[in-house]
Every structure is written in C-alpha cells, then in structure tokens.
Write a protein that holds these residues in place. Sequence first.
Motif, short mmCIF file in Angstrom:
data_model
loop_
_atom_site.label_atom_id
_atom_site.label_comp_id
_atom_site.label_asym_id
_atom_site.label_seq_id
_atom_site.Cartn_x
_atom_site.Cartn_y
_atom_site.Cartn_z
N LYS A 192 -21.98 -13.06 15.38
CA LYS A 192 -21.90 -13.11 13.92
C LYS A 192 -20.45 -12.89 13.50
CE LYS A 192 -23.06 -8.20 13.28
NZ LYS A 192 -23.99 -7.25 12.63
N PRO A 193 -20.06 -13.36 12.31
CA PRO A 193 -18.67 -13.21 11.89
C PRO A 193 -18.22 -11.76 11.89
CG PRO A 193 -19.81 -14.76 10.46
CD PRO A 193 -20.86 -14.14 11.34
N PRO A 194 -17.12 -11.45 12.60
CA PRO A 194 -16.64 -10.07 12.67
C PRO A 194 -15.80 -9.71 11.45
CG PRO A 194 -15.25 -11.47 13.98
CD PRO A 194 -16.31 -12.36 13.42
N ALA A 195 -15.24 -8.50 11.47
CA ALA A 195 -14.43 -8.04 10.33
C ALA A 195 -13.10 -8.79 10.25
CB ALA A 195 -14.18 -6.54 10.45
N GLU A 196 -12.53 -9.15 11.42
CA GLU A 196 -11.23 -9.84 11.44
C GLU A 196 -11.40 -11.31 11.81
OE1 GLU A 196 -7.82 -7.02 12.85
OE2 GLU A 196 -9.51 -6.74 14.21
N SER A 197 -10.44 -12.11 11.42
CA SER A 197 -10.50 -13.54 11.69
C SER A 197 -10.50 -13.82 13.19
CB SER A 197 -9.31 -14.26 11.04
OG SER A 197 -9.36 -14.15 9.63
N VAL A 198 -11.37 -14.72 13.59
CA VAL A 198 -11.47 -15.11 15.00
C VAL A 198 -10.42 -16.16 15.35
CG1 VAL A 198 -12.96 -16.25 16.70
CG2 VAL A 198 -13.90 -14.51 15.16
N TYR A 199 -10.07 -16.99 14.38
CA TYR A 199 -9.15 -18.10 14.62
C TYR A 199 -7.90 -17.97 13.76
CZ TYR A 199 -13.42 -20.14 16.54
OH TYR A 199 -14.57 -20.37 17.26
N PHE A 241 -16.49 -22.52 7.26
CA PHE A 241 -15.39 -22.38 6.30
C PHE A 241 -15.71 -21.27 5.29
CE2 PHE A 241 -12.53 -23.43 2.84
CZ PHE A 241 -11.40 -23.86 3.51
N GLY A 242 -14.73 -20.40 5.03
CA GLY A 242 -14.91 -19.30 4.10
C GLY A 242 -15.37 -18.01 4.73
N THR A 243 -15.64 -18.02 6.06
CA THR A 243 -16.02 -16.81 6.78
C THR A 243 -14.89 -16.42 7.73
OG1 THR A 243 -17.00 -17.86 8.75
CG2 THR A 243 -18.37 -17.73 6.75
N THR A 244 -15.05 -15.32 8.45
CA THR A 244 -14.05 -14.95 9.45
C THR A 244 -14.12 -15.83 10.69
OG1 THR A 244 -15.53 -13.22 10.28
CG2 THR A 244 -13.84 -12.56 8.70
N TRP A 245 -15.09 -16.75 10.71
CA TRP A 245 -15.14 -17.77 11.75
C TRP A 245 -14.37 -19.04 11.34
CZ3 TRP A 245 -21.08 -17.66 13.08
CH2 TRP A 245 -21.31 -16.67 14.05
N GLN A 246 -13.79 -19.05 10.15
CA GLN A 246 -13.09 -20.25 9.69
C GLN A 246 -11.97 -20.60 10.66
OE1 GLN A 246 -11.67 -20.23 5.60
NE2 GLN A 246 -10.04 -21.68 6.07
N THR A 247 -11.88 -21.87 11.02
CA THR A 247 -10.86 -22.29 11.97
C THR A 247 -9.92 -23.36 11.44
OG1 THR A 247 -10.50 -23.23 14.17
CG2 THR A 247 -12.48 -23.91 13.02
N CYS A 248 -10.34 -24.16 10.43
CA CYS A 248 -9.49 -25.26 9.99
C CYS A 248 -9.05 -25.08 8.53
CB CYS A 248 -10.22 -26.59 10.15
SG CYS A 248 -11.66 -26.80 9.09
N HIS A 249 -8.10 -25.91 8.12
CA HIS A 249 -7.64 -25.92 6.75
C HIS A 249 -8.67 -26.56 5.83
CE1 HIS A 249 -3.84 -25.24 8.88
NE2 HIS A 249 -3.31 -24.85 7.73
#
Length: 371
Positions: A192-199, A241-249
């Motif tokens: 699940k999306p963590p507190a910090e950005s993964v990407y 997009f919009g979560t801490t799993w966000q990876t692209c622009h």
Amino acid sequence: MKIVSILIPILLTSQFVTAAEINRIWLTHKTNDPSKIVVNWMSEEQGDSVVHFGLTGDYGETVRIDENTTLHHVEIPLKHRDTSYHYSVSTGEQRSADATFKAYPSEVLRVAVVADWQGKPDLSAIENDDVHLLLTAGDNIARLWDKCGEGEKDCIKPYEELIDAYPKLFRSTPFMPALGNHDREIRPRGSKPPAESVYDVDALAFRRFFELPDDEWKWHFDLPEFDLRFVALDFNHISDFGTTWQTCHAFDENSEQFHWYSKLMNQPPRFVVTLYNERNASVRNQAQKQWHELFQRGTCCITGFGYFAERAEVDGFPYYNTSLSGKGNQYPDPNSKFLADEDSYILLTVKRGGAMTVEIKSLKNKVLDRQ
C-alpha cells in the motif's frame, strides 16, 4: 640485480595501463539534431573530458571540455553519412581503446526498440540486425534502492551495471531510452502507498546519467532524411497518480506534457513513433481520448508495460507491446491482433522516400509479426 631492475618497471607499467583504461562508454543524443552525437564515459579519477574522433584510427579531430569530473558527456559533430567513425576518449592519463560507430545512413535506416531490461538477456539478435539506433520503451533497470540505498535520487550504479553488461553494444550504437517506473524506484513499493514517495518523479539519476534532448524525462529526436520522428513520453502506473506511488509527470489535457506533444503533432513528419511505459489501452483513453487522437497523427505507439509481445489496432492505428522478459502474465489489449509469449524486441526499418516496416522479433532472431 639487472634482471630485477628491468622486470619491476615493466610490471609497474602493465599495472598502470590496466588501471588507466576507460571501459564504460555509451553514446546518446542530447539534441534533436542527428548531425551531433554525445560520447559518454566514466573514469576512475576525476579530470577533463577529451574525445578524439575521425574516419580512421588516426582521428584528426578533437573536442575537449576542461572540467574535473568522473562522469563525462561530450558532444561531437557528425559531418558524414554511410561510413563509420573511429573514436577514443581520455581523462588525464586515463585512456580508452579505439572504438567505432556507424554514421547514419542515407537510404535504409534500422532502429531497434527494447523494454524491460532487468534480466540483461543475450542481445545477439539485435547486434546481428546491425541497427543504427537503439531505443527503449522504459524499465531499463530493475530499481535504484537495492543498489543505492533507500531514498537516494542521484545514485547511478544500476545504470553503470547496464552499460557494463553490453560494452560493445553501447560503445558502438547510439542509445536513447524512455522512462519507466523501475528507472526511478527509490524505495520498496510495498502493498500500500507508504508515507514517503516510492518513485523520484523527476528521475534525477536517469537524467544525470543519460544525455537526452528536451527535458530528458520526455524527449523527441528527428531524422529529417527519413521524414521520421521519435517521441518519448512519461506514462507509467497512471492509476497511482496523486499517491505516494506516483511515478510519472502529469498527463491530463492541461498538463505540460500534453501541450508539448500536441505541438509536436501539429505538423508531424511522415513517420512518428511514440514510446512510453504504460498499458496502451489505459493511455489512449486519457484526456477524453484526446491522446489517441494525437497518436493517430503518427505511425505507431510502442510500450514495454506488459511482459509479452503484442500488436493491437484501434481505428486502424497500431499499438505495440514489447518486452525482453516476454514470458509473463498476459492481459491482452481489447483490440489485440497478435499476441505471443516471447522475449522480444521491435525492429523498425525505414527506406528513404519509402515505407516503414515494423517487425516484432524474438531474441532468437525470428520474425513474429510484420507490418
């Protein structure tokens, strides 16, 4: 004593030459202009950046940048077609052996597109195709964090290992990669999306290592002699997009990326190949399907999102999926016309003033699909 006094200098000299040789070299383009190429390398010791080059091993031309670095990017001019260039790089006392690359042709151009490079397979089939340019549709490495430590955005070790796995290929073939999510994974993804950005959305390590046109996270490259344009977009895991799993622009109709691509497709050349790393069916439906409308002004789209080989057609427009790791779970495009459980790449062949042929090929050099 005479024997010792002779042998010791010879041994020391041999050790010095081995330590001073530069082996990690790769070629890219940092502008949209094919009359220039960038020679990139890494040296053990910091120093200046010098490229000797020419049509023979005597070189004859030199470009020098006075700097103090171990990561080198030097752009040199290419004045000739239908020939080979010789070159060698140096930093201080460190040198590389002579290497060659093909100048761009005037009649028939061959370009390979790969994706999902994590397994570093045998690419003899691509070498046998004798391509002039190597592109990717994303996921050029497995991840950053396990080699660099969690949260490190500028660590380039996985990219160094990629170059080291194919030294001959990279020093002889211009390479222009597109971004995938794996290329900027700075933390474990988790369930699940963590507190910090993964990407690292800005892809600092990728952009530091490769010299590419435009913003580098998106780029285009033109070959006017063939009326051809390649475009790399930043599409991957768009549902995050919009979560801490966000990876692209951003990719909505008001985004920088959408407006940039719209401008490129306003008056496109005869052939446009668009690269990205997201499921084709998901991408073409974005911005009220305006992406699909823009794609249709070109020739085809190529992604490396799925671990299989595929060609789909929507409104007569082809969408391809290719993967060097092609034996994974299949989730076919609703409009799939060809689907195979094969490790694959795509070979594009363009004849000047003529047609473009698109082939899906296995890594055993078998043509799986041809259009």
